[in-house]
Design a protein around this motif. Structure first.
Motif, PDB file in Angstrom:
ATOM      1  N   SER A 190      13.270  -6.939 -10.346  1.00 38.28           N
ATOM      2  CA  SER A 190      12.396  -7.234  -9.207  1.00 38.28           C
ATOM      3  C   SER A 190      11.064  -6.516  -9.356  1.00 38.28           C
ATOM      4  CB  SER A 190      13.028  -6.742  -7.900  1.00 38.28           C
ATOM      5  OG  SER A 190      14.287  -7.290  -7.729  1.00 38.28           O
ATOM      6  N   GLN A 192       7.862  -8.245 -15.674  1.00 41.25           N
ATOM      7  CA  GLN A 192       9.179  -8.250 -15.056  1.00 41.25           C
ATOM      8  C   GLN A 192      10.287  -8.027 -16.081  1.00 41.25           C
ATOM      9  OE1 GLN A 192       8.930 -12.123 -12.950  1.00 41.25           O
ATOM     10  NE2 GLN A 192       9.647 -10.912 -11.227  1.00 41.25           N
ATOM     11  N   ASP A 207      18.551  -3.854  -8.323  1.00 43.39           N
ATOM     12  CA  ASP A 207      17.223  -4.439  -8.476  1.00 43.39           C
ATOM     13  C   ASP A 207      17.067  -5.167  -9.798  1.00 43.39           C
ATOM     14  OD1 ASP A 207      16.111  -3.539  -6.005  1.00 43.39           O
ATOM     15  OD2 ASP A 207      16.020  -1.531  -6.841  1.00 43.39           O
ATOM     16  N   THR A 262      13.592 -14.683  -6.352  1.00 41.18           N
ATOM     17  CA  THR A 262      12.479 -14.217  -7.166  1.00 41.18           C
ATOM     18  C   THR A 262      12.214 -15.257  -8.249  1.00 41.18           C
ATOM     19  OG1 THR A 262      13.285 -11.975  -6.832  1.00 41.18           O
ATOM     20  CG2 THR A 262      11.698 -12.282  -8.607  1.00 41.18           C
ATOM     21  N   LEU A 318      17.882  -8.302 -11.902  1.00 43.96           N
ATOM     22  CA  LEU A 318      18.274  -9.653 -11.532  1.00 43.96           C
ATOM     23  C   LEU A 318      19.204 -10.280 -12.559  1.00 43.96           C
ATOM     24  CD1 LEU A 318      14.688 -10.797 -10.565  1.00 43.96           C
ATOM     25  CD2 LEU A 318      16.495 -10.111  -8.992  1.00 43.96           C
TER      26      LEU A 318
END
Lengths: 94, 94, 94, 94, 94, 94, 94
Positions: free
Chosen positions: C67, C36, C88, B72, C90
């Motif tokens: 994510s 994000q 999820d 990502t 990061l």
């Protein structure tokens, strides 16, 4: 420059198949099948499963058969390699 | 500002490939392939499997090859990074 | 009213990105990318694996990168939250 | 008549969201979003993993948030319930 | 003739729902929903996991709710049964 | 010639269903449903899981019900058999 | 030249089926079905599961039935072989 693959990965170098048709003509380029033979160039330390490293079955300089289209092609210092997981290597040819 | 990746994740910074065509022209922008080389910027503590932390294989400042399109993209303080799972890192280049 | 996430889930609150274009215009609404960054609001007790609880890596008030599109949006008392699995998330941004 | 869910399943009863628009109009029927809040009506004994029962995290009368569209709708004695796996319950609301 | 299901399978016999519409009309045939209630007719010995048999949660004569469309329909001696995995049984109705 | 199935596989021979319609006509060929009953002809040694062989539940001469379309049809010495994994066998009929 | 398959892989050589139609005509080439019988030519050391090698069930010179279309075709010294995982071998024919 050298490549140290991670986990159960293996760096291989494709061997160009020198292939003759029945009429004796040596095929080149697009007329040849994508090669399946390769030379092992570098071997990872092995995958960790259940807290133990599974030892690798192939070693540097082994000539191997690998699954067509498996792995990732990389170019290092102008030379082309394929990095595959050992699981994509079918057999060692002796 | 610093980024601490979780689990087996790794923060990497893409290295721009300086690539010459055979005619000697240096390619830029859209004409270049998406880079596969990167520098490790931060490393997670490792994944917990069967109650044990699996130690990481890469460390900060390693130059690595990683799967195209993996991970990502994030932008922190205007700088672009990619956060990938270590499993998407193919090899360390030395 | 408070939310207690189950298992390895985490309740986060999106942080609105204050983003300037190169020309200095501050973008709002549809012109901005989906954020994000988020703030951890509540943390679950951790997932049970092989009979043991895997301890959580994030804690309340951590600023995290997660994510895009992960998780489920919920509205409690008129306020919007996202409930994601820790997997999820990061990285923690410090 | 009572329902005893199996394994890690939970029987829940949807809570009708009383939702006002900004103009103060109370929405009904198709104009409302599918509710995500529910009341726990019955809880299974827990899943067996590695020969051990994993204890349940929710209990009867907990107010929970659950994944939209998760589970199976059942009608017992004219009343509608949803049977979900506990893993589809995101959080307990207190 | 009797049926002995294997592993964690269960043989069930659908219970025909006697359903009245609000106007009092009893629906038959295609106008009715596919039934979800069933009677347990035979229970397998249980699945072997990690070398141990996981004991079954349902027993013969339990009235159960099961996932619509789950399982395989079989006809033995002219009678119709459904063989489902216990995991497709949602709850016991008492 | 005999067939020794590997792992948890089972060799079965389909039993032709002798089926009458309500009007008393015996159906043959394409008008009949694909049969689900079969006779066990040979049984593999069982699958190895976690270092232990899981013992087989069916034995030679058992009459079984199996999932329609499961397995692979083979022809040995002109006779047709189906090789299925035991997991595709639903029940033993007695 | 010899082929040493890795893991649980097996090198097999297809046996050409000599097949007669009912009228007594021997079919050749495209009119024949793809063969399912093969001779085992080389056997891998076995897969490592949970730190232990699972011993192989087939051995060199076994005549086996294998899943149609399974495996990878390779050509070594002009001879065609198929490399399959042992799991794609259905049975040994004796």
């Amino acid at each position: 420059m050298s490549i140290k693959p991670l986990g159960s990965r293996v760096v291989i170098k494709r061997l160009e198949a020198e292939e003759k048709t029945k009429s004796g003509i040596v095929l080149t380029g697009a007329a040849k099948e994508r090669p399946q033979e390769a030379l092992v160039v570098a071997v990872g330390p092995g995958e960790v499963l259940d807290g133990k490293v599974v030892p690798m079955e192939v070693k540097v300089d082994d000539k191997v058969l690998y699954s067509k289209y498996a792995g990732t092609e990389v170019k290092v210092d102008g030379e082309e390699f394929v990095i595959v997981k050992q699981d994509d290597i079918l057999a060692i040819v002796e």
